[in-house]
Write an enzyme that holds these catalytic residues in place. Structure first.
Site, PDB file in Angstrom:
ATOM      1  CB  CYS A 297      -0.914   0.016   1.222  1.00 42.94           C
ATOM      2  SG  CYS A 297      -0.013   0.002   2.792  1.00 42.94           S
TER       3      CYS A 297
ATOM      4  CD  GLU B  11      -5.571  -4.304   3.481  1.00 44.80           C
ATOM      5  OE1 GLU B  11      -5.318  -3.595   4.473  1.00 44.80           O
ATOM      6  OE2 GLU B  11      -4.674  -4.831   2.778  1.00 44.80           O
TER       7      GLU B  11
ATOM      8  NE  ARG C  22      -4.562  -2.458   9.883  1.00 46.42           N
ATOM      9  CZ  ARG C  22      -3.315  -2.156  10.187  1.00 46.42           C
ATOM     10  NH1 ARG C  22      -3.062  -1.509  11.312  1.00 46.42           N
ATOM     11  NH2 ARG C  22      -2.313  -2.489   9.397  1.00 46.42           N
TER      12      ARG C  22
ATOM     13  NE  ARG D 183      -4.751  -0.394   6.261  1.00 45.12           N
ATOM     14  CZ  ARG D 183      -4.293   0.558   7.070  1.00 45.12           C
ATOM     15  NH1 ARG D 183      -4.996   1.673   7.231  1.00 45.12           N
ATOM     16  NH2 ARG D 183      -3.157   0.408   7.720  1.00 45.12           N
TER      17      ARG D 183
END
Length: 541
Positions: free
Chosen positions: A74, A112, A156, A158
């Site tokens: 990422c 993801e 978190r 995402r």
């Protein structure tokens, strides 16, 4: 329980696998190239290394399977990175992933990535990815989810792209209701009475607004750039006079005003201070510099000479001058500066050393201007009453926890008790390996490397298991795997390795085949694995 097979791309330490196995999935292979991650994955799942397909950029195909998962690296889209998107070669790993999706065509997939991919600045990149998914014949939905809402005490956020080969299953795909705060920080800390510290969930605020029953923040922020009831400043930590405190607050109050510069926080010159308070003297500012609270900042530079033997980077720096003057603000905020991997302050200092430029205005700013660094090695200290912990990251942070609860009726008493019973006594610590696992939704006894830097890198790069489990359940609930027989895993799977061709003719750029991590032998003990050293940027000459 459903029966389905899946392949785990960019597998890391197995967060996807834990989640999918818990809802009936059977892993028939994984792809990972980082030695520590491979070793951790194989140890925890008692997996043979032959199940690792290796470098995704060299895969031409994969065995047939029902569900593909991929936590695509990422950094290209992360706020913590340089935000260069597809200008960064690492972003091209999306091409490799989508090529394999198109080639093998599983029934469904879960991809993801960090929230940054869904931000407006990356709209074209996300559109590009979704268009390729569509061209591969899949119907997808984009979900931006916070792990805090699905069973972990961690903020978190995402992006999860979930897709189906048949649209009828996408139409049946429904996310489970959120359950924010069902697990709180006190539930994962060792040596903490969870019942005593647990709060009600009436106010499901973000972690930055998390507060106890009295309305006081349940964490203390160590920072000179912000102010609040639970903010601790440099002048709170060390001995300072009221006069010195007032000067610091004057800078804190005014440094974000547009009249002093274009940055989010701007240094002030002596003249600026004296405009605000004529009684301020230069030696008072210098005393704060000596205490390590303020620092001098060379702000404006006059260009004197441009030599033919300067490097391209040096000549570019000098070309940023306007009317012969280089403004530090303007240079520092340049995207081109980031692309060139230059540090504005270091570059100007180097040019001043050879006489190419000369500083003509000096200003004062707080010495500690990096928010995430904090003060004296501490960024935040979280009380056990806190509902949520900040995002775990691979590089670790200067965040700490305490298991001691503070009870006070006034904010003044709250701050005093914190400083006396927690901070000054050193009654705080970093989270442990077991606590980090719980915060990510892993079992506390998950096998990880012994040293903190290594296990934090692995757990920080992983996914929050409960979120993926929720998505996997939602996929199963569509009925896509109904009637399938139990999966039998064939060991020592063989895959064809070759250079990766272009995925779709409509796009001119071929996928980048050079990965950003070096493939290594995974058959190695933890005690013998050396950490990869970061490359230094070097100077501009």
């Amino acid at each position: 329980m459903a029966n389905f097979s899946f392949i785990d791309l960019f597998a890391g330490i197995g967060g996807f696998r834990l989640a999918l196995q818990s809802v009936g999935g059977t892993c028939i292979g994984f792809s990972e190239i980082a030695p520590d991650a491979i070793n951790t994955y194989c140890l925890n799942f008692k997996e043979d290394e032959s199940a690792n397909f290796g470098d995704i950029t060299k895969l031409k195909t994969l065995p047939d399977h029902d569900l593909m998962t991929a936590g695509v690296p990422c950094q290209s889209w992360s706020i913590a990175g340089k935000n260069l998107g597809f200008d960064d070669d690492r972003g091209q790993l999306w091409n490799d992933t989508l090529y394999l999706l198109n080639k093998v065509r599983p029934k469904a997939f879960i991809f993801e990535n960090v929230k940054g991919l869904a931000d407006p600045r990356n709209a074209k990149a996300l559109e590009y990815i979704l268009e390729r998914i569509k061209q591969a014949g899949y119907h997808a939905t984009v979900n931006v989810l916070n792990a805090y809402d699905y069973g972990v005490p961690q903020t978190r956020i995402r992006i999860y792209i979930v897709g189906f080969k048949e649209k009828k299953y996408l139409d049946k795909f429904i996310l489970a209701p959120t359950t924010p705060g069902c697990i709180q920080l006190s539930n994962v800390l060792d040596g903490c009475d969870a019942k005593e510290c647990r709060q009600s969930n009436e106010n499901n605020a973000r972690w930055s607004l998390s507060c106890n029953e009295k309305g006081f923040n349940d964490y203390f922020l160590f920072n000179d750039l912000r102010n609040g009831n639970t903010t601790i400043h440099s002048w709170d930590i060390q001995e300072t006079t009221e006069r010195q405190k007032n000067i610091c607050y004057l800078l804190l109050k005014n440094r974000r005003k547009d009249k002093y510069g274009n940055l989010d926080g701007n240094p002030l010159s002596l003249n600026h201070f004296q405009e605000l308070d004529p009684s301020i003297k230069k030696d008072e500012l210098e005393n704060l510099v000596e205490k390590g609270i303020l620092k001098r900042v060379s702000y404006l530079y006059k260009v004197y000479e441009i030599s033919d033997d300067l490097s391209d980077n040096a000549r570019w720096i000098l070309s940023q001058a306007k009317d012969g003057i280089i403004n530090f603000d303007t240079l520092k905020s340049s995207k081109e500066l980031k692309k060139r991997k230059l540090n504005a302050q270091d570059a100007l200092f180097a040019l001043a050393t050879i006489g190419a430029v000369k500083c003509i205005e000096e200003r004062y700013d707080f010495k500690n201007t990096k928010i995430s660094t904090g003060l004296a090695g501490v960024n935040r200290i979280f009380l056990p009453t806190c509902k949520i912990y900040p995002t775990l990251v691979a590089s670790d942070t200067n965040d700490y926890v305490t298991t001691e609860n503070i009870k006070a009726d006034s904010i003044e008493d709250f701050r005093t008790k914190f400083m006396e019973s927690i901070y000054r006594t050193g009654n705080y610590r970093q989270i442990s390996k077991q606590e980090a696992c719980r915060i990510q939704g892993f079992p506390a006894d998950y096998i990880l490397p012994p040293t903190r830097a290594r296990w934090m890198k692995l757990i920080g790069n992983s996914v929050a298991v409960p979120v993926v489990k929720m998505l996997a359940k939602a996929i199963v609930n569509t009925g896509i795997f109904e009637g399938q027989e139990k999966i039998t895993v064939r060991k020592k799977l063989q895959t064809i390795q070759s250079d990766l061709p272009s995925l779709f003719k409509d796009y001119g750029e071929n996928p980048v085949t050079k990965n950003f991590i070096v493939h290594d032998n995974s058959n190695i003990n933890y005690s013998k694995v050396n950490q990869k050293q970061e490359e230094s940027e070097g100077n501009i000459f």
